[in-house]
Design an enzyme around this catalytic site. Structure first.
Site, mmCIF file in Angstrom:
data_model
loop_
_atom_site.group_PDB
_atom_site.id
_atom_site.type_symbol
_atom_site.label_atom_id
_atom_site.label_comp_id
_atom_site.label_asym_id
_atom_site.label_seq_id
_atom_site.Cartn_x
_atom_site.Cartn_y
_atom_site.Cartn_z
ATOM 1 N N ARG A 147 28.713 25.713 2.185
ATOM 2 C CA ARG A 147 29.627 24.591 2.383
ATOM 3 C C ARG A 147 31.056 25.073 2.557
ATOM 4 O O ARG A 147 31.542 25.883 1.766
ATOM 5 C CB ARG A 147 29.548 23.638 1.192
ATOM 6 N N HIS A 154 26.247 24.633 6.417
ATOM 7 C CA HIS A 154 25.294 25.461 7.166
ATOM 8 C C HIS A 154 25.534 25.466 8.677
ATOM 9 O O HIS A 154 24.599 25.356 9.473
ATOM 10 C CB HIS A 154 23.869 25.004 6.870
ATOM 11 N N HIS A 206 16.906 30.398 5.416
ATOM 12 C CA HIS A 206 16.753 29.291 4.469
ATOM 13 C C HIS A 206 15.281 28.985 4.191
ATOM 14 O O HIS A 206 14.879 27.821 4.128
ATOM 15 C CB HIS A 206 17.469 28.049 5.012
ATOM 16 N N SER A 207 14.490 30.018 4.005
ATOM 17 C CA SER A 207 13.093 29.798 3.609
ATOM 18 C C SER A 207 13.023 29.332 2.162
ATOM 19 O O SER A 207 13.767 29.795 1.298
ATOM 20 C CB SER A 207 12.283 31.083 3.773
ATOM 21 N N TYR A 208 12.092 28.404 1.932
ATOM 22 C CA TYR A 208 11.800 27.918 0.587
ATOM 23 C C TYR A 208 10.521 28.627 0.128
ATOM 24 O O TYR A 208 9.432 28.356 0.634
ATOM 25 C CB TYR A 208 11.546 26.420 0.584
ATOM 26 N N ASP A 210 21.884 25.267 -7.492
ATOM 27 C CA ASP A 210 22.347 25.347 -6.104
ATOM 28 C C ASP A 210 23.630 26.178 -6.122
ATOM 29 O O ASP A 210 24.640 25.798 -5.551
ATOM 30 C CB ASP A 210 22.594 23.952 -5.522
ATOM 31 N N GLU A 251 19.262 32.525 -0.787
ATOM 32 C CA GLU A 251 20.151 32.601 0.370
ATOM 33 C C GLU A 251 21.177 33.719 0.176
ATOM 34 O O GLU A 251 22.297 33.478 -0.274
ATOM 35 C CB GLU A 251 20.834 31.251 0.581
#
Length: 349
Positions: free
Chosen positions: A80, A105, A179-181, A252, A313
């Site tokens: 951000r 992003h 940005h893989s989860y 986060d 990340e």
């Protein structure tokens, strides 16, 4: 010889290509030329059963409006940017706001939704895909024409690495990530709350109510942000800590790496026995525990839910455009941005 494959995917009026990198042990990474999106990643559990360990949509069309950035490359700036503006060489640049007043992003025109040119490379012990893209000066509000070269490599050691290279013809800002989860339970059988995480970091970045860094680096000691020894993600979700609360009862947050250990991050899932170890030359990482993931999405294996994945990340910090003392995202003209993150997958009994 390791294998690469490709197949066309029709998405509305577009034809994408899904690529596969597969090693001699059966580990497999699948990704799109659209957004560089990793759609699935198959690794074995402790019994040798291969299952998918990342979140992906069941219907490829959903990637056209991928608000959660599942599996995507992120840039020009990951994270951000406060009030959607920054200054370079005394000139202030205004960016499109796509999360309240802030820029997230890379905005609506970011690396997550562009088409890449892809070159495949096969070797005896590795297989790679090189993704190329050029972002023109002013695109997304950013200065400089930037040439990107991003390489996905899978090895027979079960290493999956992402090497980022970028070159700008003007002074600009830049930090890239994927940005893989991840969900090591396999095929999304469970949430990540029981995943045990270890992070080589003694400081993390304080956030305000809008998830914007306040400018303070906080010590992790004696908090649920202390991952210097492994503990479950659930500890923070259930903690009531004000910093967990602002993130939606989870994480986060940006952790600043100490580079004291041979790895930066280790994630393990006891039931499957899967272990994910992360090594990077990035200065830190945002760990996001999908606190805001709702139940409206149809994924490959099930419907979506809170805490269904954990994002790791690795990146520098966008807070550096507003505050001193943070890992910088400024890139000088004609300098080469070059960073690598490697994800190793193994098992333990």
């Amino acid at each position: 010889m390791m294998q690469t494959q490709q197949k066309p995917i029709t998405v509305e009026d577009q034809t994408w290509t899904e690529y596969t990198l597969k090693n001699d042990h059966g580990m497999e990474v699948n990704f799109l030329d659209f957004g560089g999106i990793i759609t699935s990643l198959y690794t074995p559990n402790h019994e040798g059963e291969f299952e998918n360990v990342v979140i992906g949509f069941n219907d490829y069309r959903e990637y056209l409006n991928n608000k959660n950035f599942f599996g995507a490359l992120i840039g020009r700036v990951a994270g951000r940017i406060e009030n959607s503006q920054f200054t370079v060489n005394g000139e202030t640049y205004e960016l499109p706001a796509n999360e309240g007043a802030h820029h997230l992003h890379g905005g609506t025109v970011g690396l997550h939704n562009v088409r890449y040119q892809v070159e495949l490379i096969e070797g005896a012990e590795m297989a790679s895909a090189v993704l190329y893209h050029t972002s023109m000066d002013g695109e997304g509000g950013y200065p400089g024409t930037v040439k990107f070269k991003i390489t996905y490599t899978l090895t027979n050691d079960n290493d999956f690495s992402i090497e980022y290279e970028a070159f700008s013809d003007k002074d600009t800002i830049l930090t890239l990530t994927n940005h893989s989860y991840f969900n090591l339970s396999g095929d999304l059988k469970d949430t990540v709350l029981a995943h045990e995480v270890e992070i080589d970091a003694e400081q993390f970045v304080e956030l305000d109510e809008e998830l914007i860094p306040t400018g303070k680096l906080l010590p992790v000691r004696n908090t649920v942000f202390d991952f210097t020894t492994a503990h479950q993600i659930a500890d923070g979700v259930n903690s009531g800590d004000p910093q967990n609360k602002v993130a939606g009862d989870g994480y986060d947050h940006y952790f600043v790496f100490d580079q004291k250990k041979p790895y930066n991050v280790k994630v393990s899932e006891p039931r499957s026995g899967r272990v994910l170890t992360v090594k990077t030359d990035q200065p830190g990482m945002v760990m996001y525990t999908s606190n805001n993931l709702d139940r409206s999405l149809t994924l490959k294996e099930r419907t979506s839910a809170k805490y269904l994945g954990v994002c790791l990340e690795t990146q520098a910090s966008p807070a550096s455009v507003s505050h001193d003392g943070f890992p910088s995202i400024y890139l000088d003209a004609h300098d080469v941005y070059r960073k690598t993150t490697t994800f190793n997958f193994s098992t333990q009994a």
